[in-house]
Design a protein around this motif. Structure first.
Motif, mmCIF file in Angstrom:
data_model
loop_
_atom_site.group_PDB
_atom_site.id
_atom_site.type_symbol
_atom_site.label_atom_id
_atom_site.label_comp_id
_atom_site.label_asym_id
_atom_site.label_seq_id
_atom_site.Cartn_x
_atom_site.Cartn_y
_atom_site.Cartn_z
ATOM 1 N N TRP A 232 8.503 11.939 0.092
ATOM 2 C CA TRP A 232 7.700 11.285 -0.905
ATOM 3 C C TRP A 232 6.674 12.235 -1.412
ATOM 4 C CZ3 TRP A 232 6.772 5.387 -0.018
ATOM 5 C CH2 TRP A 232 7.927 4.658 -0.137
ATOM 6 N N SER A 233 6.157 11.991 -2.683
ATOM 7 C CA SER A 233 4.854 12.891 -3.053
ATOM 8 C C SER A 233 3.897 11.994 -3.650
ATOM 9 C CB SER A 233 5.248 13.827 -3.942
ATOM 10 O OG SER A 233 6.249 15.001 -3.264
ATOM 11 N N PRO A 234 3.142 11.064 -2.911
ATOM 12 C CA PRO A 234 2.449 10.174 -3.337
ATOM 13 C C PRO A 234 1.015 10.786 -3.864
ATOM 14 C CG PRO A 234 2.284 10.094 -1.118
ATOM 15 C CD PRO A 234 3.502 11.029 -1.359
ATOM 16 N N GLU A 235 0.588 9.939 -4.968
ATOM 17 C CA GLU A 235 -0.819 10.363 -5.489
ATOM 18 C C GLU A 235 -1.755 9.365 -4.460
ATOM 19 O OE1 GLU A 235 -3.434 8.449 -9.125
ATOM 20 O OE2 GLU A 235 -1.307 8.787 -9.412
ATOM 21 N N VAL A 236 -2.873 10.205 -4.181
ATOM 22 C CA VAL A 236 -3.679 9.540 -3.358
ATOM 23 C C VAL A 236 -5.121 9.111 -4.019
ATOM 24 C CG1 VAL A 236 -5.331 9.733 -1.194
ATOM 25 C CG2 VAL A 236 -3.179 10.901 -1.326
ATOM 26 N N ARG A 237 -5.358 7.511 -3.832
ATOM 27 C CA ARG A 237 -6.569 7.017 -4.396
ATOM 28 C C ARG A 237 -7.159 6.265 -3.226
ATOM 29 N NH1 ARG A 237 -5.957 5.006 -10.546
ATOM 30 N NH2 ARG A 237 -4.689 6.552 -11.442
ATOM 31 N N VAL A 238 -8.614 6.659 -3.079
ATOM 32 C CA VAL A 238 -9.288 5.804 -1.833
ATOM 33 C C VAL A 238 -9.802 4.670 -2.528
ATOM 34 C CG1 VAL A 238 -10.769 6.075 0.010
ATOM 35 C CG2 VAL A 238 -9.282 8.003 -0.736
ATOM 36 N N SER A 239 -9.860 3.536 -1.700
ATOM 37 C CA SER A 239 -10.516 2.300 -2.043
ATOM 38 C C SER A 239 -11.995 2.331 -1.606
ATOM 39 C CB SER A 239 -9.647 1.243 -1.683
ATOM 40 O OG SER A 239 -9.792 1.135 -0.213
ATOM 41 N N ASP A 240 -12.815 1.365 -2.019
ATOM 42 C CA ASP A 240 -13.991 1.078 -1.457
ATOM 43 C C ASP A 240 -14.243 -0.209 -0.942
ATOM 44 O OD1 ASP A 240 -13.990 -0.294 -3.805
ATOM 45 O OD2 ASP A 240 -15.813 0.501 -4.823
ATOM 46 N N VAL A 241 -13.289 -0.507 -0.161
ATOM 47 C CA VAL A 241 -13.425 -1.920 0.405
ATOM 48 C C VAL A 241 -14.293 -1.979 1.702
ATOM 49 C CG1 VAL A 241 -12.175 -3.617 1.892
ATOM 50 C CG2 VAL A 241 -10.943 -2.502 -0.176
ATOM 51 N N ASP A 242 -14.913 -2.808 1.710
ATOM 52 C CA ASP A 242 -16.110 -3.230 3.020
ATOM 53 C C ASP A 242 -15.452 -3.731 3.987
ATOM 54 O OD1 ASP A 242 -18.109 -3.831 4.658
ATOM 55 O OD2 ASP A 242 -19.563 -4.334 3.335
ATOM 56 N N GLU A 243 -14.858 -3.021 4.884
ATOM 57 C CA GLU A 243 -13.906 -3.432 5.948
ATOM 58 C C GLU A 243 -14.593 -4.341 6.791
ATOM 59 O OE1 GLU A 243 -11.614 -0.473 7.785
ATOM 60 O OE2 GLU A 243 -11.505 0.802 6.094
ATOM 61 N N ASP A 244 -15.935 -4.250 7.291
ATOM 62 C CA ASP A 244 -16.566 -4.997 8.046
ATOM 63 C C ASP A 244 -16.711 -6.229 7.490
ATOM 64 O OD1 ASP A 244 -16.928 -2.820 10.151
ATOM 65 O OD2 ASP A 244 -18.566 -1.911 9.333
ATOM 66 N N ALA A 245 -17.236 -6.304 6.288
ATOM 67 C CA ALA A 245 -17.501 -7.524 5.763
ATOM 68 C C ALA A 245 -16.309 -8.399 5.670
ATOM 69 C CB ALA A 245 -18.111 -7.457 4.380
ATOM 70 N N LEU A 246 -15.055 -7.632 5.235
ATOM 71 C CA LEU A 246 -13.647 -8.356 5.142
ATOM 72 C C LEU A 246 -13.375 -9.136 6.768
ATOM 73 C CD1 LEU A 246 -11.496 -9.538 3.796
ATOM 74 C CD2 LEU A 246 -10.480 -7.278 3.985
ATOM 75 N N LEU A 247 -13.416 -8.314 7.743
ATOM 76 C CA LEU A 247 -13.352 -8.832 9.129
ATOM 77 C C LEU A 247 -14.090 -9.994 9.419
ATOM 78 C CD1 LEU A 247 -12.554 -5.328 10.895
ATOM 79 C CD2 LEU A 247 -10.936 -7.135 10.312
ATOM 80 N N THR B 8 -7.363 -3.284 -4.622
ATOM 81 C CA THR B 8 -8.504 -2.522 -5.174
ATOM 82 C C THR B 8 -8.031 -1.419 -5.975
ATOM 83 O OG1 THR B 8 -10.257 -3.310 -3.634
ATOM 84 C CG2 THR B 8 -10.631 -1.323 -5.029
ATOM 85 N N VAL B 9 -7.199 -0.619 -5.351
ATOM 86 C CA VAL B 9 -6.613 0.701 -5.967
ATOM 87 C C VAL B 9 -5.577 0.362 -7.040
ATOM 88 C CG1 VAL B 9 -4.930 2.464 -5.752
ATOM 89 C CG2 VAL B 9 -6.854 2.226 -3.962
ATOM 90 N N ALA B 10 -4.836 -0.863 -6.766
ATOM 91 C CA ALA B 10 -3.935 -1.008 -7.884
ATOM 92 C C ALA B 10 -4.532 -1.661 -9.262
ATOM 93 C CB ALA B 10 -2.968 -2.291 -7.515
ATOM 94 N N ARG B 11 -5.664 -2.238 -9.101
ATOM 95 C CA ARG B 11 -6.407 -2.735 -10.249
ATOM 96 C C ARG B 11 -6.795 -1.463 -11.165
ATOM 97 N NH1 ARG B 11 -9.547 -7.541 -7.062
ATOM 98 N NH2 ARG B 11 -8.120 -9.077 -7.180
ATOM 99 N N SER B 12 -6.943 -0.328 -10.597
ATOM 100 C CA SER B 12 -7.301 0.743 -11.442
ATOM 101 C C SER B 12 -6.270 1.883 -11.926
ATOM 102 C CB SER B 12 -8.104 1.943 -10.603
ATOM 103 O OG SER B 12 -7.400 2.500 -9.405
ATOM 104 N N VAL B 13 -4.884 1.109 -11.707
ATOM 105 C CA VAL B 13 -3.743 1.929 -12.084
ATOM 106 C C VAL B 13 -3.198 1.441 -13.224
ATOM 107 C CG1 VAL B 13 -1.293 2.330 -11.485
ATOM 108 C CG2 VAL B 13 -3.134 2.522 -9.455
ATOM 109 N N GLU B 14 -2.889 2.420 -14.226
ATOM 110 C CA GLU B 14 -2.254 2.064 -15.463
ATOM 111 C C GLU B 14 -0.841 2.177 -15.448
ATOM 112 O OE1 GLU B 14 -4.297 4.576 -18.220
ATOM 113 O OE2 GLU B 14 -6.075 3.723 -17.967
ATOM 114 N N GLY B 15 -0.080 1.490 -16.359
ATOM 115 C CA GLY B 15 1.323 1.735 -16.285
ATOM 116 C C GLY B 15 2.060 1.359 -15.306
ATOM 117 N N GLU B 16 3.023 1.845 -14.968
ATOM 118 C CA GLU B 16 4.035 1.502 -13.719
ATOM 119 C C GLU B 16 3.887 2.250 -12.175
ATOM 120 O OE1 GLU B 16 8.060 0.925 -14.751
ATOM 121 O OE2 GLU B 16 7.661 -0.453 -16.216
#
Length: 206
Positions: free
Chosen positions: A21-36, A58-66
């Protein structure tokens, strides 16, 4: 279809590239400590899956198209504790003193989201567990490993595919899961969406 990896992990990216695979990389800004902190009573697999899903969403909400968006999160379950990245040499040193010569479980949560017309159409989740049997490195070996900086930024303070591999006696289960993304689990999650991983290969295989 576009592939998006919602992770900054170079190890996960390497696994996927090696698997065709050759994925595009997008990094989220999730507050992991708060979620846990919001889910203190969740089981280990539930916690890492919650983190993976939050990152992917978080990343999916910034993706356009399919696109297919894949999120992952790994932690080590040992002695009833779930631990992530140590961040400091002091914490990593203490963890290695506790882990040496013992067994733990590397738990990785996975979330695969199918995005259509910029909206999340379907989502599947799951967790994979691999048992890790740690070696018993000498104090000098631990200090040398800490000095490289590698264990400070990885779940459980060790790697299987890097310098930490010297100090892992063996595993029971999926090795790719220890590296950060379980190929067998991702294949099953894709199957639930009616997709085969081979349809997404961008690199020819002999």
């Amino acid at each position: 279809m576009r592939l998006v990896l919602a992770s900054a992990s170079p190890a996960r990216l390497s696994v996927l590239r090696s698997a065709g695979w050759s994925p595009e990389v997008r990094v989220s800004d999730v507050d992991e400590d708060a979620l846990l902190a919001a889910h203190p009573d969740a089981a280990a697999g539930e916690k890492v899956t919650l983190l993976a899903a939050a990152k992917a969403t978080t990343v999916a909400r910034s993706v356009e198209g399919e696109a297919l968006v894949i999120g992952c999160d790994s932690m080590l379950h040992i002695d009833g504790d779930l631990v992530g990245k140590p961040h400091t040499a002091e914490v990593a040193r203490s963890r290695w003193r506790d882990m040496a010569g013992r067994t733990g479980e590397l738990v990785t949560g996975h979330a695969v989201l199918q995005v259509e017309d910029g909206e999340i159409a379907r989502a599947v989740e799951g967790a994979a567990v691999t048992t890790v049997r740690f070696g018993d490195p000498t104090p000098a070996e631990i200090e040398a490993y800490l000095a490289t900086g590698e264990p400070l930024a990885v779940a459980g303070s060790f790697t299987l595919d890097g310098l930490g591999g010297w100090f892992v006696d063996g595993i029971d289960g999926d090795p790719s899961n220890v590296i950060g993304i379980s190929l067998p689990l991702v294949r099953r999650l894709l199957g639930a969406l009616g997709i085969s991983p081979v349809d997404l290969w961008t690199t020819a295989r002999p």
